[in-house]
Design a protein around this motif. Structure first.
Motif, short mmCIF file in Angstrom:
data_model
loop_
_atom_site.label_atom_id
_atom_site.label_comp_id
_atom_site.label_asym_id
_atom_site.label_seq_id
_atom_site.Cartn_x
_atom_site.Cartn_y
_atom_site.Cartn_z
N ILE A 7 0.86 -1.19 0.00
CA ILE A 7 0.00 0.00 0.00
C ILE A 7 0.89 1.23 0.00
O ILE A 7 1.87 1.30 0.74
N CYS A 8 0.52 2.22 -0.83
CA CYS A 8 1.20 3.51 -0.79
C CYS A 8 0.14 4.56 -0.46
O CYS A 8 -0.97 4.52 -1.01
N CYS A 9 0.45 5.47 0.46
CA CYS A 9 -0.52 6.53 0.78
C CYS A 9 0.10 7.87 0.43
O CYS A 9 1.18 8.22 0.92
N MET A 10 -0.57 8.61 -0.44
CA MET A 10 -0.07 9.94 -0.82
C MET A 10 -0.64 10.96 0.16
O MET A 10 -1.86 11.16 0.20
N ASN A 26 -2.04 -3.52 12.23
CA ASN A 26 -3.00 -4.63 12.21
C ASN A 26 -2.78 -5.60 11.05
O ASN A 26 -3.43 -6.63 10.99
N CYS A 27 -1.91 -5.23 10.11
CA CYS A 27 -1.69 -6.08 8.93
C CYS A 27 -0.18 -6.29 8.72
O CYS A 27 0.40 -5.68 7.81
N PRO A 28 0.45 -7.12 9.54
CA PRO A 28 1.90 -7.28 9.41
C PRO A 28 2.34 -7.81 8.05
O PRO A 28 3.49 -7.65 7.66
N ASN A 29 1.40 -8.42 7.30
CA ASN A 29 1.77 -8.95 5.98
C ASN A 29 1.64 -7.94 4.86
O ASN A 29 1.84 -8.25 3.69
N ILE A 30 1.23 -6.73 5.23
CA ILE A 30 1.10 -5.68 4.21
C ILE A 30 2.23 -4.67 4.39
O ILE A 30 2.51 -4.23 5.51
N ARG A 31 2.87 -4.31 3.28
CA ARG A 31 3.89 -3.25 3.34
C ARG A 31 3.17 -1.91 3.11
O ARG A 31 2.45 -1.75 2.12
N VAL A 32 3.36 -0.98 4.03
CA VAL A 32 2.68 0.31 3.94
C VAL A 32 3.72 1.42 3.85
O VAL A 32 4.61 1.49 4.70
N CYS A 33 3.61 2.27 2.84
CA CYS A 33 4.54 3.40 2.75
C CYS A 33 3.75 4.69 2.57
O CYS A 33 2.87 4.78 1.71
N VAL A 34 4.03 5.67 3.41
CA VAL A 34 3.34 6.97 3.33
C VAL A 34 4.30 7.95 2.67
O VAL A 34 5.44 8.11 3.12
N VAL A 35 3.86 8.58 1.59
CA VAL A 35 4.74 9.50 0.86
C VAL A 35 4.17 10.91 0.90
O VAL A 35 2.95 11.10 1.07
N ASP A 36 5.05 11.89 0.75
CA ASP A 36 4.60 13.29 0.78
C ASP A 36 5.59 14.13 -0.01
O ASP A 36 6.77 13.81 -0.11
N LEU A 37 5.07 15.23 -0.56
CA LEU A 37 5.94 16.19 -1.26
C LEU A 37 6.81 16.96 -0.27
O LEU A 37 7.86 17.47 -0.62
N ASN A 38 6.32 17.05 0.97
CA ASN A 38 6.97 17.86 1.99
C ASN A 38 8.02 17.03 2.75
O ASN A 38 7.68 16.20 3.59
N GLU A 76 7.32 8.52 -6.66
CA GLU A 76 7.08 7.77 -7.90
C GLU A 76 7.41 6.29 -7.74
O GLU A 76 6.63 5.42 -8.14
N SER A 77 8.55 5.99 -7.12
CA SER A 77 8.91 4.57 -7.01
C SER A 77 7.96 3.83 -6.05
O SER A 77 7.64 2.66 -6.27
N GLU A 78 7.49 4.52 -5.03
CA GLU A 78 6.57 3.86 -4.09
C GLU A 78 5.21 3.61 -4.74
O GLU A 78 4.59 2.58 -4.49
N ILE A 79 4.76 4.55 -5.59
CA ILE A 79 3.50 4.30 -6.31
C ILE A 79 3.66 3.10 -7.23
O ILE A 79 2.81 2.20 -7.30
N ALA A 80 4.79 3.07 -7.94
CA ALA A 80 5.03 1.98 -8.90
C ALA A 80 4.96 0.62 -8.20
O ALA A 80 4.43 -0.36 -8.74
N VAL A 119 3.35 7.19 -13.54
CA VAL A 119 4.43 6.30 -13.10
C VAL A 119 4.03 4.82 -12.95
O VAL A 119 4.90 3.97 -12.80
N ALA A 120 2.71 4.54 -13.02
CA ALA A 120 2.28 3.15 -12.79
C ALA A 120 2.76 2.24 -13.93
O ALA A 120 2.77 2.65 -15.10
N THR A 121 3.12 1.03 -13.55
CA THR A 121 3.46 0.04 -14.57
C THR A 121 2.58 -1.21 -14.42
O THR A 121 2.66 -2.13 -15.21
N THR A 122 1.75 -1.22 -13.37
CA THR A 122 0.82 -2.34 -13.17
C THR A 122 -0.57 -1.76 -12.82
O THR A 122 -0.67 -0.59 -12.44
N ASN A 123 -1.61 -2.60 -12.95
CA ASN A 123 -2.96 -2.18 -12.57
C ASN A 123 -3.00 -1.84 -11.08
O ASN A 123 -2.29 -2.47 -10.29
N LYS A 124 -3.85 -0.89 -10.71
CA LYS A 124 -3.90 -0.50 -9.29
C LYS A 124 -5.33 -0.15 -8.85
O LYS A 124 -6.15 0.26 -9.67
#
Ligand code: NAD
Ligand code: UDX
Length: 469
Positions: A7-10, A26-38, A76-80, A119-124
């Motif tokens: 999961i990526c959160c903008m 609550n979801c140890p099997n999910i990788r979560v990354c929060v991204v920001d311009l700031n 961009e890389s986290e969204i991809a 930047v996507a290279t796969t369905n989302k």
């Protein structure tokens, strides 16, 4: 370590940060990354001093950060990398152009959609977490559909109902999770995927699924109903002050009717926060856009009542202090828009301070969680939105880190945020150090009126009988 889902959160703000932290926990099997311009915001999320104060947040972040929770500017890389992208960016009221002062500005959401498409290279699956006008998902979907890579995107609406100060509890035990999607097989599959994420800790009976537009609109309506309750009880507080009735007794009496319920009946100096006013204005603008002027005016009244509540509080303060606050020291207790947060957006305290400054009072402001720098940013904003300027701002405002120092020598105390610590202050000590008569104006009904009167204070509290002048 390999993960089942990414999961990526903008947007790493008040919603993105805590929401993703709780998903990660609550979801140890999910990788979560929060991204920001700031970058400063991201650095703070990666440090020991998080960018926002929220009870319990630090513990949750520290338990997952670096394991399955990450904060990054590599948007961009986290969204991809992601299977699901949340859009949790700010959607403020427009300040100029069409719909200025009413419509929500969704430019950040559109920009997110454009970045994802690029930047996507796969369905989302793209999830609107931000609060948006109805049919924003359509705009997001159309921008995403313009990609020339043959990729498929499903857009879901998953508005957030957390309240600041209780965000972690609200996220851990939500009253409901709302997910809206397209009524197509692809849309339903996307809904099922997001349901499976929340199902890790939210009972399925509390996960409501619906169509996109109902989900988007429900968020605006929920905040409008909550704010309407506050404005309704605040209108009654004015009547109580004139008639000898007590607003807390009214709240108790009507709130015990299960059809009404007890919550959001706490009379105050006015609601604040980044959501209520913005979301009602958004609703008002939507009504106007569809020619529903009576509906627009109905909801607009909730904001007018809130403005009235803020200004009538200051007017009463000045009139009780012999019709002049000029040169008087006034201790302002509380600057955050509610307790247990450092957030000052649209805080009623700033509006009361603005009006007192215009009376040339000398304000000494104390808040346990708001730093001077943040207070000054808020004052600048509050003065600007009303196109007044205050050249003496620095002279009229002193910020204090010691509540007793704030009250020393003051003519009056105004309690404007309901911090618990204001209940237990040493009011005997405070009284001794104040100019007499020593006034307390309680805009949150936190002080013990009887005890303070026994000490010698003149106490005026919102919605309690005010003796005739
Ligand atoms: P916020 O201002 O705290 O955070 C938004 C973040 O998004 C900022 O850090 C900003 O830099 C970032 N951002 C903006 N454009 C970006 C982009 N293109 N790419 C990456 N990052 C970007 O806002 P918030 O309070 O978290 O609110 C976010 C949304 O959630 C709003 O629509 C709001 O109405 C809604 N909401 C807020 C609350 C709340 O209590 N604050 C509750 C429910 C819903
Ligand atoms: C609100 C909604 O409650 C939440 O569901 C949504 O996701 C975001 O907007 P928030 O603004 O963080 O949350 O706080 P909330 O507890 O709703 O309080 C908003 C304002 O209303 C505060 O200034 C608060 O002091 C005031 N309020 C609330 C009252 O004056 N009286 C009440 O009885 C309740």
């Amino acid at each position: 370590m390999s993960f089942d889902l990414s999961i990526c959160c903008m947007g790493a703000g008040y919603v993105g940060g805590p929401t993703m932290a709780v998903i990660a926990k609550n979801c140890p099997n999910i990788r979560v990354c929060v991204v920001d311009l700031n970058a400063k915001q991201i650095d703070a999320w990666n440090s020991a001093e998080l960018p926002i104060y929220e009870p319990g947040l630090k513990e949750v972040v520290e338990s997952c950060r670096g394991k399955n929770l990450f904060f990054s500017t590599s948007i961009e890389s986290e969204i991809a990398l992601a299977d699901i992208v949340f859009i949790s960016v700010n959607t403020p009221t427009k300040t100029q152009g069409i719909g200025a002062g009413r419509a929500a500005n969704i430019k950040n959401c559109e920009l997110c959609a454009r970045t994802i498409a690029k930047v996507a290279t796969t369905n989302k699956i793209v999830v609107e977490k931000s609060t948006v006008p109805v049919r924003t998902a359509d705009a997001v979907r159309r921008v995403l559909a313009c990609n020339d890579k043959g990729l498929e995107f499903q857009v879901l609406s998953n508005p957030e109902f957390l309240a600041e100060g209780t965000a972690i509890d609200d996220l851990e035990k939500p009253s409901r999770v709302l997910i809206g999607g397209e009524e197509t097989p692809g849309g339903q599959a996307a809904i099922a995927k997001l349901v499976s994420v929340y199902a890790n800790w939210v009972p399925s009976s509390q996960i409501i699924t619906t169509n996109l537009w109902s989900s988007e609109l429900s968020k605006l309506v929920a905040n409008a109903f909550l704010a309407q309750r506050v404005s309704s009880i605040n209108s009654i507080s004015a009547l109580c002050e004139s008639t000898g009735a007590d607003v807390s007794e009214i709240s108790r009496a009507i709130g015990s009717d299960p059809r009404i319920g007890p919550r959001f009946l706490q009379s105050s100096v006015g609601f604040g926060g980044s959501c209520f006013q913005k979301d009602i204005l958004n609703l008002v603008y939507l009504c106007e856009t569809f020619g529903l002027d009576e509906c627009a005016e109905y909801w607009h009244q909730v904001i007018k009542m809130n403005d009235y509540q803020k200004s009538r509080f200051t007017q009463k303060m000045v009139s009780r202090m012999f019709n002049t606050a000029t040169g008087k020291k006034i201790a302002i207790l509380g600057f955050a828009f509610k307790k247990d947060t450092g957030d000052t957006r649209e805080t009623a305290s700033a509006f009361v301070c603005r009006d007192l400054m215009q009376e040339k009072a000398r304000l000494h402001v104390y808040d346990p969680q708001v730093k001077r720098e943040q207070m000054m940013i808020e004052f600048d904003y509050t003065l600007n939105v009303n196109t007044t300027t205050e050249p003496d701002l620095e002279k009229l405002i002193t910020t204090e880190t010691d509540v007793y120092k704030a009250c020393e020598g003051a003519h009056a105390i105004a309690v404007l945020t309901e911090w618990d610590e204001f209940k237990g202050l040493d009011y005997e000590r405070i009284y001794k150090g104040m100019s007499k008569p020593a006034f307390v104006f309680d805009g949150r009904n936190v002080v013990d009126i009887k005890t303070l009167r026994e000490i010698g204070f003149e106490v005026y509290a919102i919605g309690k009988p005010w003796p005739k002048e």
